[in-house]
Scaffold this active site. Sequence first.
Site, PDB file in Angstrom:
ATOM      1  N   ARG A  27      -7.451   6.971  -7.355  1.00 16.18           N
ATOM      2  CA  ARG A  27      -7.820   8.263  -6.772  1.00 16.18           C
ATOM      3  C   ARG A  27      -8.290   8.139  -5.322  1.00 16.18           C
ATOM      4  O   ARG A  27      -8.570   9.131  -4.666  1.00 16.18           O
ATOM      5  CB  ARG A  27      -8.921   8.908  -7.621  1.00 16.18           C
ATOM      6  CG  ARG A  27      -8.515   9.142  -9.063  1.00 16.18           C
ATOM      7  CD  ARG A  27      -9.635   9.788  -9.826  1.00 16.18           C
ATOM      8  NE  ARG A  27      -9.955  11.074  -9.275  1.00 16.18           N
ATOM      9  CZ  ARG A  27      -9.389  12.222  -9.623  1.00 16.18           C
ATOM     10  NH1 ARG A  27      -8.469  12.225 -10.550  1.00 16.18           N
ATOM     11  NH2 ARG A  27      -9.743  13.346  -9.062  1.00 16.18           N
ATOM     12  N   TRP A  75     -11.477   8.530  -0.993  1.00 15.27           N
ATOM     13  CA  TRP A  75     -10.301   8.845  -0.181  1.00 15.27           C
ATOM     14  C   TRP A  75     -10.832   9.769   0.908  1.00 15.27           C
ATOM     15  O   TRP A  75     -11.204  10.909   0.629  1.00 15.27           O
ATOM     16  CB  TRP A  75      -9.237   9.540  -1.039  1.00 15.27           C
ATOM     17  CG  TRP A  75      -7.929   9.705  -0.326  1.00 15.27           C
ATOM     18  CD1 TRP A  75      -6.923   8.776  -0.271  1.00 15.27           C
ATOM     19  CD2 TRP A  75      -7.463  10.854   0.391  1.00 15.27           C
ATOM     20  NE1 TRP A  75      -5.876   9.280   0.469  1.00 15.27           N
ATOM     21  CE2 TRP A  75      -6.176  10.549   0.883  1.00 15.27           C
ATOM     22  CE3 TRP A  75      -8.014  12.101   0.687  1.00 15.27           C
ATOM     23  CZ2 TRP A  75      -5.434  11.447   1.637  1.00 15.27           C
ATOM     24  CZ3 TRP A  75      -7.268  13.003   1.440  1.00 15.27           C
ATOM     25  CH2 TRP A  75      -5.992  12.668   1.901  1.00 15.27           C
ATOM     26  N   ASN A 101     -16.722  14.666  -5.373  1.00 14.37           N
ATOM     27  CA  ASN A 101     -15.277  14.727  -5.153  1.00 14.37           C
ATOM     28  C   ASN A 101     -14.934  16.197  -4.928  1.00 14.37           C
ATOM     29  O   ASN A 101     -15.310  17.046  -5.722  1.00 14.37           O
ATOM     30  CB  ASN A 101     -14.558  14.166  -6.397  1.00 14.37           C
ATOM     31  CG  ASN A 101     -13.076  14.481  -6.444  1.00 14.37           C
ATOM     32  OD1 ASN A 101     -12.518  14.693  -7.506  1.00 14.37           O
ATOM     33  ND2 ASN A 101     -12.427  14.523  -5.309  1.00 14.37           N
ATOM     34  N   GLU A 473      14.142  11.580  -4.528  1.00  8.32           N
ATOM     35  CA  GLU A 473      13.105  10.819  -5.233  1.00  8.32           C
ATOM     36  C   GLU A 473      13.195   9.327  -4.866  1.00  8.32           C
ATOM     37  O   GLU A 473      12.166   8.663  -4.672  1.00  8.32           O
ATOM     38  CB  GLU A 473      13.255  11.027  -6.752  1.00  8.32           C
ATOM     39  CG  GLU A 473      12.372  10.156  -7.626  1.00  8.32           C
ATOM     40  CD  GLU A 473      10.867  10.369  -7.419  1.00  8.32           C
ATOM     41  OE1 GLU A 473      10.472  11.300  -6.694  1.00  8.32           O
ATOM     42  OE2 GLU A 473      10.098   9.553  -7.968  1.00  8.32           O
ATOM     43  N   LYS A 477      10.185   7.105  -3.278  1.00  9.15           N
ATOM     44  CA  LYS A 477       9.676   5.868  -3.891  1.00  9.15           C
ATOM     45  C   LYS A 477       9.663   4.734  -2.877  1.00  9.15           C
ATOM     46  O   LYS A 477       8.683   4.026  -2.727  1.00  9.15           O
ATOM     47  CB  LYS A 477      10.554   5.423  -5.082  1.00  9.15           C
ATOM     48  CG  LYS A 477      10.405   6.150  -6.376  1.00  9.15           C
ATOM     49  CD  LYS A 477       9.117   5.921  -7.131  1.00  9.15           C
ATOM     50  CE  LYS A 477       8.051   6.869  -6.737  1.00  9.15           C
ATOM     51  NZ  LYS A 477       8.032   8.199  -7.240  1.00  9.15           N
ATOM     52  N   GLU A 480       7.101   5.352   0.230  1.00 10.21           N
ATOM     53  CA  GLU A 480       5.661   5.389  -0.025  1.00 10.21           C
ATOM     54  C   GLU A 480       5.096   4.026  -0.417  1.00 10.21           C
ATOM     55  O   GLU A 480       3.914   3.772  -0.225  1.00 10.21           O
ATOM     56  CB  GLU A 480       5.285   6.460  -1.054  1.00 10.21           C
ATOM     57  CG  GLU A 480       5.754   6.205  -2.449  1.00 10.21           C
ATOM     58  CD  GLU A 480       5.397   7.330  -3.419  1.00 10.21           C
ATOM     59  OE1 GLU A 480       4.399   8.024  -3.197  1.00 10.21           O
ATOM     60  OE2 GLU A 480       6.128   7.508  -4.407  1.00 10.21           O
TER      61      GLU A 480
HETATM   62  C1  F6R Z   1       4.976  10.039  -5.788  1.00  5.84           C
HETATM   63  C2  F6R Z   1       3.850  10.717  -6.400  1.00  5.84           C
HETATM   64  C3  F6R Z   1       3.442  12.051  -5.893  1.00  5.84           C
HETATM   65  C4  F6R Z   1       3.135  12.990  -7.073  1.00  5.84           C
HETATM   66  C5  F6R Z   1       2.580  14.320  -6.556  1.00  5.84           C
HETATM   67  C6  F6R Z   1       2.334  15.316  -7.676  1.00  5.84           C
HETATM   68  O1  F6R Z   1       5.249   8.809  -6.387  1.00  5.84           O
HETATM   69  O2  F6R Z   1       3.244  10.203  -7.288  1.00  5.84           O
HETATM   70  O3  F6R Z   1       4.398  12.595  -5.054  1.00  5.84           O
HETATM   71  O4  F6R Z   1       4.305  13.191  -7.807  1.00  5.84           O
HETATM   72  O5  F6R Z   1       1.393  14.100  -5.866  1.00  5.84           O
HETATM   73  O6  F6R Z   1       1.420  14.826  -8.595  1.00  5.84           O
HETATM   74  P1  F6R Z   1       1.270  15.490 -10.036  1.00  5.84           P
HETATM   75  O7  F6R Z   1       2.512  15.227 -10.788  1.00  5.84           O
HETATM   76  O8  F6R Z   1       0.069  14.813 -10.620  1.00  5.84           O
HETATM   77  O9  F6R Z   1       1.052  16.953  -9.812  1.00  5.84           O
END
Ligand code: F6R
Length: 595
Positions: A27, A75, A101, A473, A477, A480
């Site tokens: 997180r 973060w 948070n 996608e 991947k 990132e």
């Molecule tokens: C990429 C990734 C992010 C999440 C995005 C949405 O690998 O993990 O792009 O897909 O932040 O997150 P969720 O699915 O938790 O809403």
Amino acid sequence: MCGIVGYKGKREAYPIIVDSLKILEYRGYDSWGVAISGNLSTSVIKEIGMIGDADSLGDASKINRGTMGIGHTRWATHGTVTIENSHPHLSSDGKIAVVHNGIIENYQALRKNLKKKGYVFKSETDSEVIPYLIEDFLKNKKGISFEDAFRKTLSLLEGTYAIVAIHDGFDTMICARKDSPIVIGVGVDAGEYIIASDVPAFIEHTKNVVFLENREMAVFNGDMKIICSVTGKIITKKSQVIDWDIEQAKKGEFKYYMLKEISEQKETINKAIHQDDKVIQDIADAINESYGTFFIASGSSYHAALSASYTFSRIAKKHINVVDSSEFPNYEHFLTPQTLMITISQSGETADVLDAVKVAKKKGVKILSIVNVMGSSLMRNSDHSLLMNAGPEICVLSTKSYTSQLSILTLLAYASVGKLDEGKALLRCVANHVGELTDPKTILSTVEVASYLKDKEHLYIIGRGQSYPTALEAALKIKEVSYIHAEGFAGGTLKHGPIALIEKGTPCIVFAPNDETKKEILSNAMEIKSRGAHIIGVSDKDNEIFDDFIKVPDVGHASPICDIIPIQVLSYYLAIFRGCNPDRPRNLAKSVTVK
Ligand code: F6R
């Protein structure tokens, strides 16, 4: 974003908090800190960087051995990455420690007032106002309790928060939430409670959880009391049992969660499709009956939604509106009570998705969610939810959750034309293929491609039809986790501009499944090859155009599920070869709880 933990019980708090923070590191991992309550004062430890590097026993010598404490992994939002800006933040008398948070939107006004009263701020954060406000109430209102001072402080805060606070003098821990997640683990021993942003943080200690709703706070002092933070009324809640186990939250034989989670996908796809047939059919019927269906998601989940919109078009001749959740407010004028909204989110805590739900609810739209984290905000704000059953996904990158989302959405597409059993049979077969694609022997050829690509600066990926979202996608991947500049395009878009980027040796990944797009995507591949591109084909069959070939099975409408697997593996090895930590890419956090 940011992980928070609180512990109150009979055991030494520090090692429990450190281990929980290590699990919550996905997180945020700019810095971390822990505060432990002692007999005379609170002791605090703060470090820059990842807590994963900290030694819970070695560092424990710097901190007292109390049984109540809080922790935070950050973060950064307000203020740079410094020790001063790291949490926990203390009151000026050092007795109250707070982790937060979320974002306190009115912190500047609150800070100004507190400064006028003589408080001196040590950090640039929005969060530091919280312990000072609690302290101020305690100082200025005679006989007021810590609980009441905390509640009065909440009434002044605008924005989002999950807060845990401890106070030496009161031997009490309190937490509260508004639009940021918090769950309470109820320990096996009486009087033991572990608070965290997410369940995996305490799954080693307990599976009994209590989910706090917005504007609720919990006070721990021997036992737990939950109250409405606005009215002060006591709320009775039952704990729920979570169906995750500790092994799922551990790396086991793997060095990184990313490869572990990639390797779990045969199992997680089978679990994703293990749904109640009637529920799937009811949702598919609702899609058919709705006057407009929206798929709403962010990041990889958005790519899964986009991919599924092609599947719905191919299988069911049904148009689905797919909107990135952050853009959804622009669509509110098209919503009616006959609209159906399907939100897709691993965490169920993505702020933009939750906001989109708020917008839709105002228009009377029915909300269905496909979510992995049980009890998440999205699940609680939806009319119905389907759980992905993928177990905790701890690597920051979505891998197994992406294929789980695709599997459930494919199932819905088949169900919408009365072919649920056919869909299930296909996905079971896909799960087996995915097992083969993640086998250590199969991935060797992909590892070789990673070794070839590791020093490249740019990389392009193309696909047509349902391979176009796969290209998006795949690019996400790779970029990132390896920081190589990667972009995905629709094959047909190349000639409208991007082909200008191609020069001798530019690597391009081409998705060429055995479908109606094959001929044209191969022509696109040829066009870039003749301009010097190095073509890496991902296909069921090798082709003379390909310089490198990654074989994937032909699984028809479900090909996006198999096609992404080698790219997940490729991304992982690119990160390893380039010395990047695949679980903790820079600047990212798993749950994007800020807008
Ligand atoms: C990429 C990734 C992010 C999440 C995005 C949405 O690998 O993990 O792009 O897909 O932040 O997150 P969720 O699915 O938790 O809403």
